[in-house]
Design a protein around this motif. Structure first.
Motif, short mmCIF file in Angstrom:
data_model
loop_
_atom_site.label_atom_id
_atom_site.label_comp_id
_atom_site.label_asym_id
_atom_site.label_seq_id
_atom_site.Cartn_x
_atom_site.Cartn_y
_atom_site.Cartn_z
N GLU A 270 -12.26 45.39 -2.91
CA GLU A 270 -11.21 45.90 -2.02
C GLU A 270 -11.80 46.26 -0.65
N VAL A 271 -12.97 46.85 -0.63
CA VAL A 271 -13.61 47.16 0.65
C VAL A 271 -13.87 45.87 1.43
N ASP A 272 -14.35 44.83 0.74
CA ASP A 272 -14.60 43.55 1.39
C ASP A 272 -13.30 42.94 1.91
N THR A 273 -12.23 43.02 1.11
CA THR A 273 -10.93 42.50 1.54
C THR A 273 -10.49 43.16 2.84
N MET A 274 -10.66 44.48 2.91
CA MET A 274 -10.22 45.19 4.12
C MET A 274 -11.13 44.91 5.30
#
Length: 254
Positions: free
Chosen positions: A88-92
């Motif tokens: 999720e951090v990478d997606t954001m």
């Protein structure tokens, strides 16, 4: 074709002013026409807001004339809590880079650890992805066990603004904490009051010393067109020029 809205009015005598949460180009036009200093652009406001698409960013910029600093884009890939895994951090991070390429003037982010402290590791990755864009830390701060104590951890992080209710459901009920945040904020960090803000609350929030006030100024309406099976609820929201204008006048009367 609809003409671009008049550019947002300048800050109020050096005060950072009025931010309106909007979901689309029509909302951004209404915010600008009512006197907003800037908008926080997102989708799904009823879920607390999610990341807008590149297309929405481009449409808002076209609708408002691209006034400098006007469009701050929320980066939140899903609803729910603020504890994010590595994917999720990478997606954001990817969303931030896309939003910057689409022309957003700043991004609004926030993440917590399972211990209800600011996730500085996630924040560092997002600030790196923003690559110089202004960064606001949103109301994830209000979900911390100690919002005032956690505010100090943003010193030197690259965050330039914090959106907070002082840990309360409504900003007006967090006045004491907001006042303490203003006194104890890290150098270079603005405190923006947001969370259930009503027009009648604005005077007290300004007297607490905050740098800006954030509200949605939205009104519900019913979509007259059938949505069909799986189409979701037909009650939608639109940004009210009248409410934005009243908020602006409340600030001018401070």
């Amino acid at each position: 074709m609809t003409a671009p809205a008049e550019a947002a009015r300048p800050p109020l005598d050096g005060w950072a002013g009025l931010e309106i949460a909007v979901q689309d180009a029509a909302g951004a036009r209404a915010a600008a026409a009512g006197g907003a200093s800037r908008v926080e652009l997102c989708t799904a406001l009823r879920m607390g807001g999610l990341t807008p698409s590149d297309g929405i960013v481009e449409a808002v910029l076209a609708a408002t004339g691209g006034a400098a600093g006007f469009v701050q884009a929320l980066v939140r890939s899903r609803g729910g809590g603020y504890v994010y895994d590595a994917d999720e951090v990478d997606t954001m991070c990817r969303e931030i880079r896309h939003l910057k390429a689409a022309g957003a003037h700043g991004v609004v982010v926030g993440a917590l650890t399972a211990k209800r402290t600011i996730d500085l590791a996630a924040l560092e990755q997002w600030i790196e992805a923003a690559d110089g864009l202004p960064v606001t830390f949103h109301r994830a701060l209000d979900a911390c066990a100690d919002p005032l104590g956690q505010l100090a951890r943003l010193a030197g992080s690259g965050v330039g603004r914090v959106l907070t209710s002082g840990g309360a459901v409504r900003s007006i009920d967090g006045l004491a904490v907001l006042e303490a945040m203003v006194r104890q904020r890290p150098a270079g960090v603005e405190i923006m009051a947001g969370g259930g803000v009503r027009i009648q609350d604005i005077g007290a929030l300004v007297r607490a010393g905050v740098d800006a006030v954030h509200l949605s100024a939205r009104v519900p309406f019913v979509d007259a067109h059938p949505s069909g099976p799986g189409g979701g609820a037909q009650e939608l929201d639109s940004t009210s020029v009248e409410l934005v204008g009243r908020a602006r006048r409340a600030l001018e009367a401070r």
